[in-house]
Design a protein around this motif. Structure first.
Motif, mmCIF file in Angstrom:
data_model
loop_
_atom_site.group_PDB
_atom_site.id
_atom_site.type_symbol
_atom_site.label_atom_id
_atom_site.label_comp_id
_atom_site.label_asym_id
_atom_site.label_seq_id
_atom_site.Cartn_x
_atom_site.Cartn_y
_atom_site.Cartn_z
ATOM 1 N N GLU A 1 -0.345 6.706 -0.963
ATOM 2 C CA GLU A 1 -1.128 7.354 0.086
ATOM 3 C C GLU A 1 -0.514 8.685 0.531
ATOM 4 O O GLU A 1 -1.166 9.477 1.224
ATOM 5 C CB GLU A 1 -1.286 6.430 1.299
ATOM 6 C CG GLU A 1 0.023 5.950 1.905
ATOM 7 C CD GLU A 1 0.497 4.618 1.337
ATOM 8 O OE1 GLU A 1 1.190 3.882 2.082
ATOM 9 O OE2 GLU A 1 0.184 4.321 0.165
ATOM 10 N N CYS A 2 0.747 8.932 0.150
ATOM 11 C CA CYS A 2 1.405 10.195 0.507
ATOM 12 C C CYS A 2 1.370 11.217 -0.622
ATOM 13 O O CYS A 2 1.764 12.365 -0.429
ATOM 14 C CB CYS A 2 2.867 9.928 0.883
ATOM 15 S SG CYS A 2 3.073 8.827 2.295
ATOM 16 N N PHE A 3 0.892 10.778 -1.784
ATOM 17 C CA PHE A 3 0.937 11.654 -2.964
ATOM 18 C C PHE A 3 -0.238 12.627 -3.000
ATOM 19 O O PHE A 3 -1.377 12.263 -2.725
ATOM 20 C CB PHE A 3 0.938 10.817 -4.242
ATOM 21 C CG PHE A 3 0.878 11.646 -5.499
ATOM 22 C CD1 PHE A 3 1.995 12.334 -5.930
ATOM 23 C CD2 PHE A 3 -0.301 11.761 -6.225
ATOM 24 C CE1 PHE A 3 1.941 13.133 -7.072
ATOM 25 C CE2 PHE A 3 -0.364 12.543 -7.369
ATOM 26 C CZ PHE A 3 0.763 13.241 -7.793
ATOM 27 N N GLU A 4 0.060 13.883 -3.347
ATOM 28 C CA GLU A 4 -0.960 14.901 -3.608
ATOM 29 C C GLU A 4 -0.558 15.635 -4.875
ATOM 30 O O GLU A 4 0.574 16.112 -4.995
ATOM 31 C CB GLU A 4 -1.067 15.892 -2.448
ATOM 32 C CG GLU A 4 -1.571 15.282 -1.152
ATOM 33 C CD GLU A 4 -1.644 16.316 -0.043
ATOM 34 O OE1 GLU A 4 -1.620 17.532 -0.360
ATOM 35 O OE2 GLU A 4 -1.708 15.913 1.135
ATOM 36 N N PRO A 5 -1.451 15.744 -5.865
ATOM 37 C CA PRO A 5 -1.108 16.431 -7.114
ATOM 38 C C PRO A 5 -0.728 17.892 -6.879
ATOM 39 O O PRO A 5 -1.190 18.536 -5.928
ATOM 40 C CB PRO A 5 -2.396 16.331 -7.942
ATOM 41 C CG PRO A 5 -3.171 15.214 -7.327
ATOM 42 C CD PRO A 5 -2.824 15.212 -5.879
ATOM 43 N N GLY A 6 0.142 18.400 -7.763
ATOM 44 C CA GLY A 6 0.505 19.804 -7.728
ATOM 45 C C GLY A 6 1.601 20.173 -6.763
ATOM 46 O O GLY A 6 1.883 21.365 -6.584
ATOM 47 N N ARG A 7 2.250 19.196 -6.166
ATOM 48 C CA ARG A 7 3.322 19.485 -5.205
ATOM 49 C C ARG A 7 4.686 19.346 -5.880
ATOM 50 O O ARG A 7 4.886 18.509 -6.755
ATOM 51 C CB ARG A 7 3.218 18.555 -3.995
ATOM 52 C CG ARG A 7 1.868 18.664 -3.311
ATOM 53 C CD ARG A 7 1.739 17.696 -2.161
ATOM 54 N NE ARG A 7 2.514 18.110 -1.001
ATOM 55 C CZ ARG A 7 2.630 17.390 0.118
ATOM 56 N NH1 ARG A 7 2.002 16.226 0.217
ATOM 57 N NH2 ARG A 7 3.335 17.815 1.114
#
Length: 484
Positions: free
Chosen positions: A171-177
């Motif tokens: 739930e804390c993951f966002e692609p491209g970070r």
């Protein structure tokens, strides 16, 4: 300046307008007051650094103490239906249940139930918690056997293979970070050798040298899919027995190196020679005729008087050594810091060591201490295991943890509050030690609610026969000489 370096100013303390709001649990008001001080051109730089840490500390305080009283009672009654509020209040009055104010209302520590089960045998029985060994394992029997081996064989060793992982929660993951990940590795030290990295996933960016004060394996990548960072490693842990009642039989230890002052001085914010700790050290060691006797008295004071409690995250603790001496409660790291501080107050060199406790029944974070005395050199001290033995009325098991350990440790850290390599520029989950690893996303450190981690023992072998062979080879020249 690395933001985590600000912790060295934590002991400075808070202005009253912040302190009173913090103690009442008005966390929003405390943070707002801090922001006013930080914005003021008259606020001294040292105080600003303290307030920078306190701001983040205050924001994290509610995480460790989430339960209002009715929820805390309900948690206990899930296991003990007839548990009364009067019983709860009595345990609270004895400070067996930790709490803080949250907007003027007591909120209770998230591990208070675990503490009661660990430290109160009658409570654990009522809660249906199995005693050690009830699952077919025998941790205390293993400790007794290895202690006997140390006395009779003079040494004990184990070969251990472990796995460590850390991962961002989905739930804390966002692609491209951009993500930076750190996991602990075994370091080279007197008791640890033949260190091998067996498997790594994904390919690491950097591995600290074996003599790093907090050794890690490090990854950096722009993540498009969430995945764990994982390492498997193996090492040999070897301990040698010292009969502390017969110093004349000990091998001569070299004099302390010139930089030994680092193991005798203060290290803010937690290893501080406060008036209370100076006086306590003076009283405890009065009349002691050697540094060994001074250290023994300090060990006896802690293990015979302090009670084990699970603790909130060290990020939120202040004045750790002195508060332990006041409350006489703590966990392994708190006891170690009190032992180190009192030893240094008394002129006995002492230092931090930590990593994991590893055996077939348990693998997890653990801390202990070392102290230096002639003619032995560096010896170990585990006040946590000593206190546990005293709590169970087993003094014969308490005694060996002054001067020695068991061979079921993984040492990753040889210094308290040392930087990671490469440095972590965001807030660390644990700014003082590294046992479960760290994650940083776009320069921001993740806290315990945003990540998962694990440690696992994959293989463990007690190397008794190999040690006997090594001892035989060491004695062979003398044996051949006497056969002439």
């Amino acid at each position: 300046m690395n933001i985590n370096e600000n912790f060295r100013y934590l002991h400075i303390g808070l202005p009253n307008d912040v302190l009173r709001r913090k103690l009442h649990g008005d966390f929003e008001g405390a943070v707002a007051a801090i922001d006013r001080h930080l914005a003021s051109p008259t606020t001294p730089e040292a105080l600003k650094r303290c307030l920078t840490v306190q701001r983040e500390l205050i924001l994290r305080l509610p995480l460790d103490d989430p339960y209002p009283k009715e929820e805390a009672l309900a948690l206990v009654r899930e296991h003990i239906p007839d548990f009364t509020e009067a019983e709860f209040d009595a345990l609270e009055d004895q400070w067996k249940i930790d709490w803080i104010y949250d907007h003027g209302v007591p909120h209770y520590f998230n591990r208070f139930f675990e503490t009661l089960c660990k430290t109160n045998a009658a409570f654990a029985t009522r809660a249906g918690v199995r005693a050690a060994g009830a699952d077919g394992q025998d941790p205390e029997g293993r400790l007794d056997r290895v202690a006997n081996q140390l006395r009779t064989e003079g040494t004990a060793a184990s070969r251990v293979r472990c796995r460590a992982t850390v991962q961002m929660k989905d739930e804390c993951f966002e692609p491209g970070r951009r993500v930076r990940a750190y996991l602990p590795l075994p370091c080279a030290c007197d008791a640890q050798s033949d260190i091998r990295i067996e498997r790594v996933s994904p390919e690491p960016t950097h591995i600290s040298p074996e003599d790093a004060p907090q050794r890690v394996i490090f990854w950096e990548e722009v993540m498009e899919e969430n995945h764990p960072f994982e390492v498997e490693f193996s090492f040999t842990q070897t301990l040698h027995y010292h009969d502390l009642t017969r110093p004349e039989t000990a091998p001569g230890a070299p004099e302390l190196p010139e930089d030994a002052q680092r193991w005798l001085g203060e290290e803010a914010p937690h290893i501080l020679f406060t008036p209370y700790l100076r006086e306590l050290a003076r009283v405890l060691t009065q009349g002691a005729d050697s540094n060994l006797e001074k250290a023994r008295r300090i060990y006896d004071f802690i293990t015979k008087n302090a009670s084990y409690n699970f603790m909130p995250a060290y990020f939120s603790l202040e004045n750790i050594a002195e508060n332990c001496a006041r409350s006489r409660t703590g966990d392994c790291g708190v006891f170690a810091l009190l032992f180190i501080t009192l030893c240094r107050c008394a002129g006995v060199p002492a230092r931090w060591q930590s990593g994991w406790k590893v055996d077939p029944g348990f693998c997890g974070a653990h801390d202990w201490a070392q102290f230096y005395v002639q003619p032995y050199g560096w010896l170990w001290c585990d006040c946590s295991f000593g206190s546990s033995a005293r709590r169970k009325g087993e003094d014969q098991r308490r005694a060996p943890y002054f001067g020695s350990l068991d061979p079921w440790r993984m040492v990753a850290n040889s210094a308290f509050q040392a930087p990671l390599t490469p440095p972590m520029t965001g807030w660390r989950q644990d700014p003082y030690d590294n046992q479960v690893g760290e994650l940083m996303v776009d320069g921001r450190g993740l806290d315990s609610t945003q990540r998962d981690w694990s440690q696992e023992v994959l293989e463990l072998e007690l190397l008794l026969e190999l040690l006997r062979l090594q001892i035989l080879l060491l004695r062979l020249p003398d044996m051949l000489y006497h056969l002439r």
